[in-house]
Design a protein around this motif. Structure first.
Motif, PDB file in Angstrom:
ATOM      1  N   LEU B 116       0.831  -1.211   0.000  1.00 20.73           N
ATOM      2  CA  LEU B 116       0.000   0.000   0.000  1.00 20.73           C
ATOM      3  C   LEU B 116       0.864   1.259   0.000  1.00 20.73           C
ATOM      4  N   PHE B 119       2.731   1.631  -3.608  1.00 23.08           N
ATOM      5  CA  PHE B 119       1.846   1.949  -4.725  1.00 23.08           C
ATOM      6  C   PHE B 119       0.762   2.960  -4.359  1.00 23.08           C
ATOM      7  N   GLY B 120       0.734   3.350  -3.086  1.00 26.78           N
ATOM      8  CA  GLY B 120      -0.397   4.160  -2.637  1.00 26.78           C
ATOM      9  C   GLY B 120      -0.202   5.660  -2.699  1.00 26.78           C
ATOM     10  N   LYS B 123      -2.863   6.972  -4.631  1.00 27.76           N
ATOM     11  CA  LYS B 123      -4.147   6.288  -4.450  1.00 27.76           C
ATOM     12  C   LYS B 123      -4.751   6.574  -3.075  1.00 27.76           C
ATOM     13  N   LEU B 124      -3.940   7.067  -2.160  1.00 31.04           N
ATOM     14  CA  LEU B 124      -4.417   7.231  -0.783  1.00 31.04           C
ATOM     15  C   LEU B 124      -4.245   8.673  -0.335  1.00 31.04           C
ATOM     16  N   ILE B 487      -9.714   7.769  -1.084  1.00 34.33           N
ATOM     17  CA  ILE B 487      -9.105   6.465  -1.305  1.00 34.33           C
ATOM     18  C   ILE B 487      -9.368   5.966  -2.718  1.00 34.33           C
ATOM     19  N   GLY B 488      -8.340   5.396  -3.334  1.00 36.11           N
ATOM     20  CA  GLY B 488      -8.485   4.870  -4.685  1.00 36.11           C
ATOM     21  C   GLY B 488      -8.064   5.881  -5.723  1.00 36.11           C
ATOM     22  N   GLY B 489      -7.690   7.102  -5.284  1.00 38.11           N
ATOM     23  CA  GLY B 489      -7.270   8.129  -6.229  1.00 38.11           C
ATOM     24  C   GLY B 489      -8.464   8.944  -6.683  1.00 38.11           C
ATOM     25  N   ASP B 490      -8.165  10.082  -7.287  1.00 44.68           N
ATOM     26  CA  ASP B 490      -9.250  10.955  -7.730  1.00 44.68           C
ATOM     27  C   ASP B 490      -9.756  10.522  -9.095  1.00 44.68           C
ATOM     28  N   MET B 498       0.980   6.252 -13.608  1.00 44.95           N
ATOM     29  CA  MET B 498       1.281   5.872 -12.235  1.00 44.95           C
ATOM     30  C   MET B 498       2.583   6.526 -11.801  1.00 44.95           C
ATOM     31  N   ALA B 499       2.559   7.106 -10.625  1.00 46.73           N
ATOM     32  CA  ALA B 499       3.704   7.905 -10.222  1.00 46.73           C
ATOM     33  C   ALA B 499       4.786   7.082  -9.527  1.00 46.73           C
TER      34      ALA B 499
END
Lengths: 339, 502
Positions: B116, B119-120, B123-124, B487-490, B498-499
């Motif tokens: 998380l 990769f988050g 996304k978070l 959560i899950g990105g905008d 993907m950053a």
């Protein structure tokens, strides 16, 4: 149901969880060579499992640790008996983990291609060897009166076990292809679906053969039910895949794995590792298990920790629920310069 | 069979090699997880970019390390069954439980939240993403605790009874296994040493950049954080080491007598700084000693009696039957000294660094040219001496980066070899613990395969670390500075590249 029976079930559950979860990430690893055509596509595949493969692998460590604690003699016989295959699996898991983490840490094409090759082989080999290992566990191996494995490594490579290896290899590849179709967009998704059909048909043939052989060798009524469920789920997964219902296809390929593992454990019980030399020398849930006190503590642990694990691992899948495609790979990142 | 290649010897070598190698990564992982989490917390609270850049820099080095720590950890779990199956049969009822706890409580936690965290980033929301790295940190510490409880049981078995019919030890009190003083003091000592390791790593790398006048802002922050960590952790390591030592004197007198090359019991007993002895005849030919200090270390009293190697050996022969119950004495003696020596040199360096970089000396106004001026360590505000001494401090700090790693390794070698010939002290001897069914060829194969693989990976790892150390903290992007709010990105940037990922 006595505690050692509970722990037999729990260990079956841990292995099922491991094969369900790492099954698809092994499959995706294999697809990096079978499906992906270029670097951005390979990276898309790797990214579909990036956030989760490590958590998936812990199911194996937990299955190992739980076997050690709940059935020390099973753990001891299995790990010392299957020495060389386990060494190969270990080497694969080491290289694989490092490959995922280090692949994008240098931009050179050579560097990345080498790690990608590593990911392919280190996904394929364990996917095959776990089937071989389970084939031998279910069939039984040469165990003497002291619970020591006295066969050689060649005894482990018998036709039944090798067929078991083919089952896990093809089933995991199918499971991974269905997962890829579910998690990607664009061209790669379409091709994943087509590949899933082809791999799925092969899987159906080898799995049916292996499961029927198992049923004939050591099955009973319950294992027959599991066999039917496994085969039906695989057929349904193929149908769902053809209709583009990817969520269903993945759930059903998962059911196939669950039912197939259940079938193996059902035909094993109450043995945990039968002896082919003398039935009295078989390891069973009673003679291989820990003391009731240890099992009681472990049961409390499992009762509290397992729901939590499922909860936060489930949450991870939800956080990363979006599909990804080549357009999500930044051009510099495709060349490797992840910062 | 040639004794040098007996399966027992090979299995011991393999355990030693794989454990020391695994333990190069573990302390760094434990401490860097917490330090990275600290830096990220500073970013979330202050929104200063230097903290985010530092987080990403140390986070990257942390990830390179944890990857190796995780994969080499799998070997540890497997080899109990592979090489030490009789050990596993004998103690599985007890030893397996903390391992299962580690897997179910700590590993799952660590590995899930690290995914998380990696990769988050996009996304978070900020705070949830921050919570993930703290979860990883908690996971690493819990994991260490369970393993150390398991190891402590081997050093000092408690909460068990022997089941003669089954030929094994069985658990009677799990709480005792988790909370006995050996486990507590060993965890305290090992965890503080882990932070000493991470602190020295941070100081060394920050010093490297500061010497080159690069990334001043991030590296000044890192240097201070590292120095404070080294000093606090160093102090705690010394205190916990003393506690653990006193516990050991009571529980494993042989190990401590060997650590001191104290052949015959003395009252009061001296601490030996250097000793050269004759193992066969059981005495030292040369020794430099401080009178009374060993008595104090063992018992908080400068005059108390400390039993020697020969005394303990006799006592154990009476208790357990004929045999040689002495460990490898030179290894124990020198391992103990190297552990303390390398560990305490890092502590001393940290103390010096912290004193030299006190706020008023760090960057005096009158010496500052620009915003990114290299901090001179001004010794006693001496303008002439300072520019000469500062580069030396940076250099020494960079060189001594690995000192705690060496100390950790010797600490484990001392702990584990000092317990020999027992694998479980007083209960099970090492020679009865190996897998009877595994051949010499199999153990030799796995030792060669794993050692060569580890050697190759070590080269890859060090090169990669060096590359990222040299590259310094990364440039920040728009996405880094504006994390998603849900959560899950905008949804607005669903197709955004993907950053932060593989």
């Amino acid at each position: 149901m006595e505690l050692h029976d509970v722990w037999f079930v729990l260990i079956a559950v841990l292995w099922t969880g491991y094969f369900f979860l790492e099954g698809f990430d092994f499959g995706v690893g294999i697809l990096t060579k079978l499906l992906a055509r270029n670097r951005p596509e390979r990276r898309v595949l790797i990214n579909t499992i990036g956030p989760v493969w490590d958590g998936n692998e812990v199911w194996l460590l937990t299955a190992g640790g739980a076997t050690f604690a709940a059935f020390p003699d099973w753990y001891a016989t299995l790990f010392s008996g299957f020495y060389l295959p386990l060494l190969v699996i270990l080497v694969c898991l080491i290289v694989r983990g490092v490959a995922f983490e280090y692949r994008a840490k240098r931009p050179e094409e050579n560097w990345q291609r080498n790690w990608e090759t590593a990911i392919f082989w280190t996904s394929l080999i364990p996917a095959f060897l776990w089937g071989v290992a389970f084939g031998n566990i279910v069939w039984g191996v040469k165990i003497d009166r002291h619970f020591e494995y006295v066969g050689s490594v060649w005894d482990l490579l018998n036709p039944y076990a090798l067929l078991g290896g083919l089952v896990t290899l093809t089933l995991f590849t199918f499971h991974g292809a269905v997962f890829t179709a579910l998690k990607t967009v664009g061209d790669i998704r379409v091709r994943a679906r087509k590949l899933a059909l082809r791999v799925g048909l092969v899987t159906a043939v080898v799995a049916l053969g292996f499961l029927l052989w198992t049923q004939a060798h050591s099955g009973d009524g319950k294992s027959l039910v599991a066999l039917v469920v496994a085969v039906a789920a695989l057929a349904a997964a193929l149908v769902a895949n053809q209709f583009g219902r990817e969520g269903w296809a993945f759930a059903l390929s998962g059911v196939t794995i669950v039912a197939a593992v259940a079938m193996l454990f059902l035909s094993l019980f109450p043995n945990v590792m039968p002896s082919t030399l003398n039935g009295d020398w078989s390891l069973t849930v009673t003679n291989a298990s820990s003391s009731p006190y240890t099992l009681k503590i472990m049961t409390w642990l499992a009762a509290i920790a397992t729901p939590l694990v499922l909860l936060y691992q489930g949450w991870t899948y939800w956080v990363f629920r979006k599909r990804i495609g080549t357009q999500h790979i930044a051009p510099d990142a495709a060349a490797g310069a992840a910062h | 069979m040639d004794l040098a290649l007996a399966p027992e010897t090979l299995a011991r070598w393999q355990f030693g090699i794989t454990t020391v190698y695994h333990f190069l990564f573990v302390p760094l992982t434990i401490s860097l997880a917490a330090l990275t989490a600290g830096l990220q917390t500073a970013w979330v609270r202050t929104e200063k970019e230097k903290y985010l850049r530092a987080t990403k820099f140390w986070g990257k080095l942390f990830l390179i390390n944890i990857a190796m720590g995780v994969v080499t950890g799998i070997v540890q779990e497997f080899q109990f069954g592979m090489n030490w199956s009789d050990y596993s049969r004998f103690v599985g009822d007890i030893f397996g439980a903390p391992l299962a706890f580690e897997a179910l409580i700590a590993f799952f936690f660590e590995s899930t939240f690290i995914g998380l965290w990696i990769f988050g980033w996009d996304k978070l929301p900020k705070k949830i993403h921050l919570a993930c790295i703290w979860m990883v940190s908690i996971g690493t510490i819990l994991s260490a605790y369970f393993i150390l409880a398991a190891n402590s049981w081997m050093q000092h078995p408690v909460g068990y009874k022997i089941n003669k019919a089954k030929g094994r030890a069985e658990l009677t009190d799990f709480w005792a296994v988790l909370t006995q003083n050996t486990a507590l003091s060993q965890a305290f000592h090992t965890l503080s040493a882990a932070f000493l390791t991470g602190g020295a790593f941070m100081v060394g790398i920050a010093a490297y950049h500061l010497a080159r006048k690069k990334h001043i802002r991030e590296m000044k922050t890192s240097l201070r954080l590292g120095l404070v960590t080294v000093v606090i952790a160093g102090l705690l390591t010394a205190i916990s080491g003393d506690t653990l030592g006193k516990v050991m004197f009571k529980q494993q007198p042989m190990k401590m007598a060997a650590a001191e090359a104290l052949w015959d019991g003395q009252k009061p007993a001296p601490f030996s700084i250097f000793a050269y002895g004759d193992v066969e005849r059981g005495h030292n030919t040369v020794a430099i000693e401080i009178p009374g200090l060993l008595s104090f270390l063992a018992d908080d009293d400068f005059t108390s009696y400390v039993p020697g190697i020969n005394d303990v050996n006799k006592a154990e022969q009476q208790k357990f039957g004929p045999g040689d119950y002495r460990p490898n004495i030179p290894v124990a003696f020198w391992g103990f000294r190297w552990m303390i020596g390398f560990g305490m040199s890092s502590f001393a360096l940290g103390l010096a660094g912290l004193w030299l970089t006190r706020k008023k000396f760090m960057l005096p106004q009158h010496l500052r040219v620009g915003e990114d001026e290299v901090p001179h360590l001004v010794l006693f505000k001496n303008k002439a001496l300072s520019p000469k001494l500062t580069p030396w401090y940076w250099r020494i700090a960079t060189w001594t980066l690995a000192f705690p790693l060496i100390a950790n390794s010797w600490g484990w070698i001392f702990t584990e070899m000092g317990r020999q010939p027992w694998v479980v002290y007083g209960v099970l001897q090492t020679r009865h613990a190996v897998s009877p069914g595994v051949s010499q060829g199999e153990v030799l194969t796995s030792m060669i395969v794993l050692t060569s693989l580890y050697a190759i990976l070590a080269v890859v790892e060090v090169k990669l670390l060096a590359k990222y150390v040299k590259a310094g903290p990364p440039e920040l992007t728009e996405a880094d500075l504006n994390p998603p709010t849900k959560i899950g990105g905008d949804t607005r940037d669903a197709d955004k590249p993907m950053a932060f990922s593989y």
